[in-house]
Design an enzyme around this catalytic site. Structure first.
Site, PDB file in Angstrom:
ATOM      1  N   CYS A 281     -44.341 -28.008 -10.291  1.00 32.05           N
ATOM      2  CA  CYS A 281     -43.729 -28.249  -8.982  1.00 32.05           C
ATOM      3  C   CYS A 281     -44.330 -27.361  -7.901  1.00 32.05           C
ATOM      4  O   CYS A 281     -44.701 -27.830  -6.828  1.00 32.05           O
ATOM      5  CB  CYS A 281     -42.230 -27.971  -9.050  1.00 32.05           C
ATOM      6  SG  CYS A 281     -41.333 -28.942 -10.265  1.00 32.05           S
TER       7      CYS A 281
ATOM      8  N   GLY B 144     -47.725 -45.191 -11.991  1.00 32.21           N
ATOM      9  CA  GLY B 144     -48.875 -45.073 -12.878  1.00 32.21           C
ATOM     10  C   GLY B 144     -48.579 -44.381 -14.187  1.00 32.21           C
ATOM     11  O   GLY B 144     -49.489 -43.860 -14.832  1.00 32.21           O
TER      12      GLY B 144
ATOM     13  N   SER C  59     -49.484 -41.437  -5.262  1.00 33.18           N
ATOM     14  CA  SER C  59     -49.835 -40.030  -5.070  1.00 33.18           C
ATOM     15  C   SER C  59     -51.255 -39.867  -4.541  1.00 33.18           C
ATOM     16  O   SER C  59     -51.606 -38.821  -4.007  1.00 33.18           O
ATOM     17  CB  SER C  59     -49.709 -39.270  -6.390  1.00 33.18           C
ATOM     18  OG  SER C  59     -50.703 -39.710  -7.314  1.00 33.18           O
ATOM     19  N   GLY C  60     -52.074 -40.896  -4.728  1.00 35.99           N
ATOM     20  CA  GLY C  60     -53.477 -40.822  -4.343  1.00 35.99           C
ATOM     21  C   GLY C  60     -54.398 -40.495  -5.499  1.00 35.99           C
ATOM     22  O   GLY C  60     -55.617 -40.505  -5.351  1.00 35.99           O
ATOM     23  N   GLY C  61     -53.827 -40.208  -6.666  1.00 38.23           N
ATOM     24  CA  GLY C  61     -54.638 -39.956  -7.854  1.00 38.23           C
ATOM     25  C   GLY C  61     -55.125 -41.262  -8.460  1.00 38.23           C
ATOM     26  O   GLY C  61     -54.786 -42.356  -8.002  1.00 38.23           O
ATOM     27  N   VAL C  62     -55.891 -41.141  -9.532  1.00 36.00           N
ATOM     28  CA  VAL C  62     -56.514 -42.326 -10.109  1.00 36.00           C
ATOM     29  C   VAL C  62     -55.478 -43.300 -10.680  1.00 36.00           C
ATOM     30  O   VAL C  62     -55.630 -44.529 -10.553  1.00 36.00           O
ATOM     31  CB  VAL C  62     -57.546 -41.925 -11.188  1.00 36.00           C
ATOM     32  CG1 VAL C  62     -56.889 -41.201 -12.357  1.00 36.00           C
ATOM     33  CG2 VAL C  62     -58.308 -43.148 -11.690  1.00 36.00           C
ATOM     34  N   ASP C  63     -54.412 -42.804 -11.292  1.00 40.28           N
ATOM     35  CA  ASP C  63     -53.440 -43.684 -11.927  1.00 40.28           C
ATOM     36  C   ASP C  63     -52.687 -44.537 -10.904  1.00 40.28           C
ATOM     37  O   ASP C  63     -52.592 -45.761 -11.045  1.00 40.28           O
ATOM     38  CB  ASP C  63     -52.449 -42.867 -12.767  1.00 40.28           C
ATOM     39  CG  ASP C  63     -53.122 -42.118 -13.896  1.00 40.28           C
ATOM     40  OD1 ASP C  63     -54.120 -42.635 -14.439  1.00 40.28           O
ATOM     41  OD2 ASP C  63     -52.655 -41.018 -14.243  1.00 40.28           O
ATOM     42  N   SER C  64     -52.147 -43.900  -9.885  1.00 38.33           N
ATOM     43  CA  SER C  64     -51.392 -44.668  -8.891  1.00 38.33           C
ATOM     44  C   SER C  64     -52.317 -45.541  -8.048  1.00 38.33           C
ATOM     45  O   SER C  64     -51.933 -46.639  -7.636  1.00 38.33           O
ATOM     46  CB  SER C  64     -50.563 -43.738  -8.001  1.00 38.33           C
ATOM     47  OG  SER C  64     -51.381 -42.848  -7.266  1.00 38.33           O
TER      48      SER C  64
ATOM     49  N   CYS D  59     -36.657 -34.644 -12.377  1.00 37.96           N
ATOM     50  CA  CYS D  59     -37.263 -35.219 -11.175  1.00 37.96           C
ATOM     51  C   CYS D  59     -37.377 -36.733 -11.309  1.00 37.96           C
ATOM     52  O   CYS D  59     -37.114 -37.477 -10.354  1.00 37.96           O
ATOM     53  CB  CYS D  59     -38.633 -34.599 -10.929  1.00 37.96           C
ATOM     54  SG  CYS D  59     -39.427 -35.150  -9.388  1.00 37.96           S
TER      55      CYS D  59
END
Length: 348
Positions: A194, A122, A9-14, A98
């Site tokens: 969503c 993540g 997703s581009g967030g810290v976890d992924s 989802c």
């Protein structure tokens, strides 16, 4: 070299997930879900902006990047389901659906079509050995544990997924991301909504999106009509905000939604129950063999010991301690200790 897809997703976890697997010597590719287009000033998850952010992270980390576009499927499978659940006076669980149908359905299949042997995300959950199969269990961070949202994933899928962050806490993840110099180290967490338009709730945005008419009705308190409401999709069991001054000098709560009417109570004990029913159960292991069977009725609720009985397609859940605001339409996840063994949809 083993090829692994990461839902990016581009967030810290992924982002940290990509880095950890890449540095472990795996052939990592990032795949970003595009589930919606940015339009009409709405805030959306996994839209065009998210794709651009994820692509930048993939370039920074030196891994190939792909986009899995499921916009039409997402509207049909997730948003339409969510609206019709609200319109019927219930509360949907779009994140659970989802994960089952989109992230570990469409995206997982796309990853396999690229020749990947497994897919990592993540999520704050863990994969453990349980009665000769791989199963999802709670993550090490009790405050971020996401196993509830993954409660519908079948064993065949669990065999081919990885959760590299499951043994970390969120502060540890941010510290590692900062240590490695990831640009996303301090980005805020997503809100898991969503789609929302400014100054609207998720349900209100869905009502507009599908061009539907609200089902208006009455507020009922102590058997009497006390006011009109603007649509049952605005309300959920246990809700106390947004009710105005329905009962002067007392806090009011939504006790139930019956037809187009919203039942109100001022006694929070009215929201407690020890027994409820559910349907559409999915089992990953036989609950009769569970050593510590527990039911969890929403993401932030504690799992409580329970007993089960089956009557046709209906599952009766007897909780050994009362639970608060059991909400039709929501998911009840079942655990054996910390291991997810099934889920069902709350009926009443």
């Amino acid at each position: 070299m083993k090829k692994i897809a990461v839902a990016l997703s581009g967030g810290v976890d992924s982002s940290l997930t990509v880095l950890l697997l890449r540095d472990a010597g795996l052939d990592v590719v990032g795949i970003t879900l595009r589930v919606q287009r940015n339009a009409d000033g709405a805030s959306v998850c996994a839209g065009d902006d998210a794709v651009d952010k994820a692509r930048a992270v993939a370039n920074y980390l030196g891994v190939d990047h792909f986009v899995c576009d499921v916009c039409d499927d997402f509207k049909d499978i997730i948003l339409s389901y969510a609206w019709h659940t609200y319109a019927n006076g219930q509360t949907p669980s779009p994140c659970v659906r989802c994960n089952e149908r989109i992230k570990f359905g469409k995206l997982f299949d796309y990853a396999m079509s690229l020749g990947c042997e497994a897919m990592a995300t993540g999520h704050y959950a863990q994969i453990v050995d349980y009665r000769d199969v791989k199963r999802i269990a709670r993550g090490a961070d009790a405050n971020k544990d996401q196993s509830y949202f993954l409660s519908g994933l079948p064993n065949a899928t669990v065999e081919r997924i990885l959760f590299p962050l499951g043994g970390y806490t969120k502060p540890q993840v941010r510290a590692l991301a900062d240590q490695y110099g990831l640009p996303s180290a301090h980005t805020p967490d997503s809100q898991n909504v969503c789609i929302t338009k400014p100054r609207q709730t998720f349900a209100e945005t869905l009502c507009d999106l599908f061009g539907e008419k609200a089902k208006i009705g009455n507020f009922i308190y102590d058997g009497k009509t006390i006011a009109k409401h603007a649509g049952i999709h605005h309300y959920t069991v246990g809700q106390r905000h947004g009710l105005g001054n329905l009962v002067p000098t007392q806090k009011a709560y939504v006790k139930a939604i019956s037809g187009n009417d919203v039942q109100i109570t001022t006694d929070p004990n009215d929201l407690l129950t020890s027994q409820f029913s559910a349907t559409q159960a999915i089992w990953h292991a036989d609950p009769a063999n569970a050593e510590s069977l527990r039911a969890q009725i929403r993401y932030r609720s504690p799992a409580v010991p329970c007993s089960l009985s089956q009557n046709g397609d209906t599952l009766s859940i007897q909780c050994h301690t009362p639970v608060n605001a059991v909400t039709p339409g929501q998911i009840v996840a079942f655990y054996d200790g910390d291991v997810v063994i099934g889920r069902a949809i709350i009926k009443n």
